[in-house]
Write a protein that holds these residues in place. Structure first.
Motif, PDB file in Angstrom:
ATOM      1  N   ARG A  22       0.827  -1.199   0.000  1.00  0.00           N
ATOM      2  CA  ARG A  22       0.000   0.000   0.000  1.00  0.00           C
ATOM      3  C   ARG A  22       0.865   1.254   0.000  1.00  0.00           C
ATOM      4  O   ARG A  22       0.588   2.213  -0.734  1.00  0.00           O
TER       5      ARG A  22
ATOM      6  N   GLN B 135      -7.146  -2.558  -4.072  1.00  0.00           N
ATOM      7  CA  GLN B 135      -6.350  -1.406  -3.661  1.00  0.00           C
ATOM      8  C   GLN B 135      -7.092  -0.100  -3.951  1.00  0.00           C
ATOM      9  O   GLN B 135      -6.928   0.895  -3.247  1.00  0.00           O
TER      10      GLN B 135
ATOM     11  N   LEU C  95      -2.911  -2.009 -11.129  1.00  0.00           N
ATOM     12  CA  LEU C  95      -3.171  -2.302  -9.724  1.00  0.00           C
ATOM     13  C   LEU C  95      -4.399  -3.196  -9.542  1.00  0.00           C
ATOM     14  O   LEU C  95      -5.333  -3.171 -10.346  1.00  0.00           O
TER      15      LEU C  95
ATOM     16  N   ILE D 142      -7.252   5.402  -2.812  1.00  0.00           N
ATOM     17  CA  ILE D 142      -5.861   5.809  -3.046  1.00  0.00           C
ATOM     18  C   ILE D 142      -5.735   7.326  -3.035  1.00  0.00           C
ATOM     19  O   ILE D 142      -4.874   7.899  -2.354  1.00  0.00           O
TER      20      ILE D 142
ATOM     21  N   LYS E  83     -10.678  -0.062  -1.433  1.00  0.00           N
ATOM     22  CA  LYS E  83     -10.224  -0.686  -0.195  1.00  0.00           C
ATOM     23  C   LYS E  83     -11.345  -0.731   0.842  1.00  0.00           C
ATOM     24  O   LYS E  83     -11.838   0.304   1.291  1.00  0.00           O
TER      25      LYS E  83
END
Length: 444
Positions: free
Chosen positions: A53, A346, A342, A356, A349
Motif C-alpha cells: 500500500r 487497492q 493495480l 488511493i 479498499k
C-alpha cells in the motif's frame, strides 16, 4: 445515454475518429487505414502487479506531481477549476505546493443551498492561500445559455452540468488563458457509487427465480400493457425489465444509465423510426480476461464511453467556445497505465471509494475539509423547468412542433411532460434529453 458515442455521430454518414486511433490516407491509391495506437482495454486485461500500500501511494503521488507540473508549463497565466471535491482539491494542492505564486482558482456556486458547494471550494482555496474566484449561477444564466447549446456542442448532449461547465469556463477566461481541470478521477481511482450499486444489484438479481423466463414474459407484455395504461406509468416496470436482462455487473451499470429503455423507445418513436435502430451499449467494454475484475470492466467502460464521449466533450467544447485551453493532469497516460496495473481491492479498499486518492489527500489537507458525501457538478434545472423556464417545454414539446417534426409519439411526450410538471422527478432525465435534442434539431 444522452450523448453520441464514438465512432458514430448524430449526422448521417459522418463518423468520429475514436480516441487512441490514427487515420491514415494513402495518396497513391486513395484509401484509408484506421489503426489503434493505445487501448485502455488491453491495459485493464493485463496481469496485475503485487505492491504494498505504501509503495502504491508513494508512486501514485509522484506520478500526480509530475502530471500536474507538466500542465503548468505555459507562457500565459494558468488557473484551475476548483469544486472542493477530492479530485480538484488534490490537483490544486499539488500545484500550489510547487508554485511560487498563489493559484488562481475558479468555482461556480448556486443560491439554492441544495446544489451549492462553493463554500467547500472556498475552504480549500483559503487553506492553500489561493487567489479564489466564485461566480454565482442564476436562472438568467440558464436562459442565456440553453438557446446556444446547439452552437457550442454541435451534437445533443443531455448532461445538465453543461451549463455550469460553460459558465466556469467563461468566468475563468476573463482572468486566464489556460485552466487545469481535474476530470477523470472517478474513472481512474474508482470514485463512482454506481460501481458498488451495480455489483450489489447484480448479485441480488441472481436470486430472482426463473429470471430469464420472467424477463421474456414481462418484455413481451410491455407493448400490450402500453396500449391499456399511460406510458409513463410503465417506466418503472420497463426499467426493471431492462435491468433484469443484464448478464454482468457492467451490464447492470450500463442499463442503470439508460435514459430510455428499448421498450420506451418503441413507445417514444413514430414509424419509420424504430427502437432497433438504437445502438446497444450495454456490452462489456473489454475482452474477458482472467486478470480483470468486475470493477476493471466497469471502469474501462466508463473510461471509453462516459468519459470520452460525455465529460471530455462537455469540457472541450465549453472551454474552446470561450477561448480557454483546458488541461487534464488526471488523464496523463503514465498515470492511467500505472493505475490499470493495480488490483481492484487497492482502489476500492474495504468498499471505500477512491481510497488511493483519499489517502494521498491527507498529505495536503486535514480530513475535515474533504470528508463529506459525494455530489455531482449540477444545478437546479429541474426546478427551473417547472417555473421560469417552462416556456421551453411549451415551445419544443408542444403538439404542433411534434406533429410537424414527425419523429415522436405525441401522446407519450405529453404524458412525460405532464408527469414531470406534476412533480414526478424520475422522468426529468427523459424530459431534459428530449428538450436538448429538440434544440439541436431546430438549429441543425
Amino acid at each position: 445515454k444522452g450523448y453520441a458515442s464514438q465512432a458514430r455521430s448524430i449526422i448521417r454518414d459522418v463518423k468520429k475518429l475514436s480516441a487512441g486511433h490514427v487515420l491514415e490516407f494513402d495518396l497513391t491509391n486513395s484509401t484509408f487505414e484506421l489503426n489503434q495506437y493505445w487501448d485502455v482495454n488491453k491495459l485493464y486485461a493485463k496481469p496485475k502487479l503485487l505492491k504494498s500500500r505504501q509503495t502504491i501511494l508513494s508512486e501514485t503521488e509522484d506520478l500526480l506531481i509530475s502530471a500536474c507540473n507538466l500542465r503548468l508549463v505555459s507562457d500565459v497565466p494558468v488557473g484551475i477549476f476548483l469544486s472542493g471535491g477530492y479530485d480538484s482539491s488534490v490537483v490544486a494542492g499539488i500545484l500550489q505546493r510547487y508554485s511560487a505564486q498563489p493559484l488562481k482558482t475558479f468555482t461556480i456556486g448556486f443560491h439554492d443551498k441544495n446544489y451549492d458547494e462553493s463554500r467547500f471550494a472556498d475552504h480549500i482555496a483559503n487553506h492553500l492561500g489561493a487567489e479564489h474566484h466564485t461566480y454565482m449561477c442564476n436562472i438568467n444564466d440558464a436562459k442565456n445559455i440553453i438557446p446556444i447549446i446547439p452552437d457550442i456542442w454541435d451534437e445533443p448532449i443531455s448532461d445538465k452540468s453543461i451549463i455550469p461547465t460553460y459558465l466556469v469556463c467563461q468566468f475563468a477566461s476573463r482572468h486566464v488563458k489556460v485552466a487545469i481541470s481535474a476530470d477523470g478521477g472517478d474513472e481512474l481511482f474508482a470514485g463512482y457509487t454506481k460501481y458498488l450499486t451495480a455489483k450489489t444489484l447484480f448479485e441480488k438479481l441472481e436470486y430472482v427465480p426463473f429470471k430469464e423466463t420472467l424477463f421474456k414474459v414481462l418484455n413481451r407484455s410491455l407493448p400490450f400493457l402500453a396500449r391499456r395504461f399511460r406510458f409513463v406509468r410503465l417506466s418503472s416496470l420497463s426499467y426493471f425489465v431492462n435491468i433484469l436482462s443484464a448478464e454482468s455487473p457492467v451490464g447492470v451499470m450500463a442499463k442503470m444509465e439508460t435514459i430510455f429503455t428499448n421498450s420506451e423507445l418503441s413507445f417514444l418513436l413514430r414509424p419509420p423510426f424504430q427502437a432497433s435502430d438504437a445502438v446497444s451499449i450495454s456490452k462489456t467494454a473489454i475482452v474477458r480476461s482472467e486478470h480483470a475484475s468486475d470493477l476493471d470492466y466497469m471502469m474501462s467502460r466508463d473510461y471509453e464511453s462516459y468519459q470520452m464521449d460525455n465529460i471530455l466533450v462537455k469540457v472541450d467544447r465549453a472551454s474552446m467556445f470561450n477561448g480557454l485551453e483546458a488541461r487534464e493532469p488526471l488523464l496523463d497516460y503514465r498515470l492511467v497505465e500505472y493505475m490499470t496495473d493495480l488490483q481492484s481491492h487497492q482502489k476500492l479498499k474495504c468498499g471505500r471509494l477512491k481510497s488511493i486518492l483519499k489517502d494521498i489527500s491527507l498529505g495536503y489537507f486535514p480530513v475535515r475539509l474533504l470528508d463529506r458525501p459525494k455530489k455531482g457538478f449540477s444545478l437546479p434545472i429541474n426546478e427551473w423547468l417547472k417555473n421560469d423556464l417552462s416556456f421551453l417545454l411549451d415551445k419544443y414539446l408542444n403538439e404542433k412542433f411534434l406533429q410537424e417534426q414527425g419523429i415522436f409519439n405525441i401522446d407519450y411526450i405529453s404524458d412525460l411532460k405532464g408527469s414531470f410538471l406534476a412533480g414526478n422527478e424520475s422522468v426529468f432525465n427523459k424530459v431534459w434529453s428530449l428538450l436538448v435534442f429538440q434544440l439541436w434539431y431546430e438549429k441543425w
